[in-house]
Write a protein that holds these residues in place. Structure first.
Motif, PDB file in Angstrom:
ATOM      1  N   TYR A   1      15.853  35.843  31.034  1.00  0.00           N
ATOM      2  CA  TYR A   1      16.575  36.443  29.917  1.00  0.00           C
ATOM      3  C   TYR A   1      15.623  36.600  28.735  1.00  0.00           C
TER       4      TYR A   1
ATOM      5  N   PHE B   1      15.541  37.469  24.442  1.00  0.00           N
ATOM      6  CA  PHE B   1      16.356  37.421  23.228  1.00  0.00           C
ATOM      7  C   PHE B   1      15.529  37.819  22.014  1.00  0.00           C
TER       8      PHE B   1
ATOM      9  N   ARG C   1      20.402  40.336  23.239  1.00  0.00           N
ATOM     10  CA  ARG C   1      19.896  39.703  24.455  1.00  0.00           C
ATOM     11  C   ARG C   1      19.814  40.740  25.570  1.00  0.00           C
TER      12      ARG C   1
ATOM     13  N   GLU D   1      19.281  40.858  29.939  1.00  0.00           N
ATOM     14  CA  GLU D   1      19.056  40.235  31.239  1.00  0.00           C
ATOM     15  C   GLU D   1      17.995  41.042  31.975  1.00  0.00           C
TER      16      GLU D   1
ATOM     17  N   TYR E   1      17.426  41.571  34.997  1.00  0.00           N
ATOM     18  CA  TYR E   1      17.840  42.333  36.168  1.00  0.00           C
ATOM     19  C   TYR E   1      18.542  43.636  35.780  1.00  0.00           C
TER      20      TYR E   1
ATOM     21  N   MET F   1      13.701  33.187  28.375  1.00  0.00           N
ATOM     22  CA  MET F   1      14.181  31.997  29.058  1.00  0.00           C
ATOM     23  C   MET F   1      14.314  32.262  30.540  1.00  0.00           C
TER      24      MET F   1
ATOM     25  N   ARG G   1      15.324  30.729  34.503  1.00  0.00           N
ATOM     26  CA  ARG G   1      16.491  30.037  35.054  1.00  0.00           C
ATOM     27  C   ARG G   1      16.371  28.539  34.892  1.00  0.00           C
ATOM     28  N   ASP G   2      15.125  28.037  34.655  1.00  0.00           N
ATOM     29  CA  ASP G   2      14.993  26.587  34.448  1.00  0.00           C
ATOM     30  C   ASP G   2      15.470  26.156  33.069  1.00  0.00           C
ATOM     31  N   ASP G   3      15.977  27.125  32.331  1.00  0.00           N
ATOM     32  CA  ASP G   3      16.640  26.826  31.063  1.00  0.00           C
ATOM     33  C   ASP G   3      15.690  26.523  29.910  1.00  0.00           C
TER      34      ASP G   3
ATOM     35  N   ILE H   1      13.411  27.755  27.009  1.00  0.00           N
ATOM     36  CA  ILE H   1      13.206  28.966  26.225  1.00  0.00           C
ATOM     37  C   ILE H   1      11.885  28.867  25.492  1.00  0.00           C
TER      38      ILE H   1
END
Lengths: 114, 113
Positions: free
Chosen positions: B33, B35, B50, B52, B54, B95, B97-99, B101
């Motif tokens: 992601y 931002f 934001r 995404e 994909y 960020m 997927r491991d969260d 940022i």
């Protein structure tokens, strides 16, 4: 309604003291974070907790100890404060179940160590 | 190292004009992601927009839009019809997927009346 709150907003203390910053979120999020913003405005993650468990722990002196009593709270305790700890500390939260992972930030705590 | 680079430390734009803030990033992930956060003098961090990774369509939020070039790993922010209240530090962030940022170093935007 305040989504992510931090207390105190300002903290002035002397070197060597121990202090805590509290963070609370009322968004129902399951993940909370602490960031440090230095004098040059650079934001860097320190810690992240998911459901009260530590999932991210960046290279931070062990004088910094986060504590998460429940999903809505993530407090930051700092021992033996040093001049270099002066910064703005931000708490943030997010929901891992959400589509966007966006983080909501608290108002920040300006820590000044003299 | 996975980084986020904002090459413009400061920018100025005339009120009502359009300005574009640059951001490039480095990642080995395919799903992540992006931002843009705004930090006005009040110090509050406010999410502006934001994206995404994909999604091919560029995100827009009123006067704010992005130009997301995934292959080039570029994520610029365009502010149209600039207003005095847009004056702030703007941070680009990524960020995975491991969260975790990662923020860029920020761009300070000045709005000239």
């Amino acid at each position: 309604d305040t989504a992510v709150s931090q207390t105190p907003k300002y903290l002035v203390t002397q070197m060597g003291n121990d202090k805590s910053i509290k963070c609370e979120q009322n968004l129902g999020h399951d993940t909370m974070y602490w960031y440090k913003q230095d004098s040059k405005k650079f934001l860097k993650i320190m810690f992240s907790y998911n459901n009260k468990e530590l999932i991210i722990n960046e290279t931070v002196p062990n004088r910094f100890s986060p504590k998460s009593p429940d999903k809505a709270h993530l407090n930051l305790h700092i021992n033996s404060l040093e001049l270099g700890d002066s910064a703005v500390y931000f708490c943030a939260s997010s929901s891992t179940g959400a589509d966007s992972y966006e983080q909501y930030f608290g108002p920040g705590t300006r820590l000044t160590v003299t | 190292a996975q980084t986020v680079t904002q090459s413009q430390p400061e920018m100025s734009v005339q009120e009502a004009e359009t300005v574009t803030l640059s951001c490039t990033y480095d990642t080995s992930e395919s799903d992540y992601y992006l931002f843009w956060y705004k930090q006005p003098p009040s110090r509050q961090m406010i999410l502006v927009i934001r994206q995404e990774a994909y999604k091919q369509q560029n995100a827009t939020e009123n006067r704010f839009s992005v130009n997301f070039q995934k292959a080039a790993k570029s994520f610029s922010l365009k502010i149209s019809d600039s207003q005095l209240g847009d004056a702030a530090m703007y941070f680009c962030a990524r960020m995975n997927r491991d969260d975790k940022i990662i923020f860029g170093k920020g761009t300070r935007l000045h709005i000239l009346p």
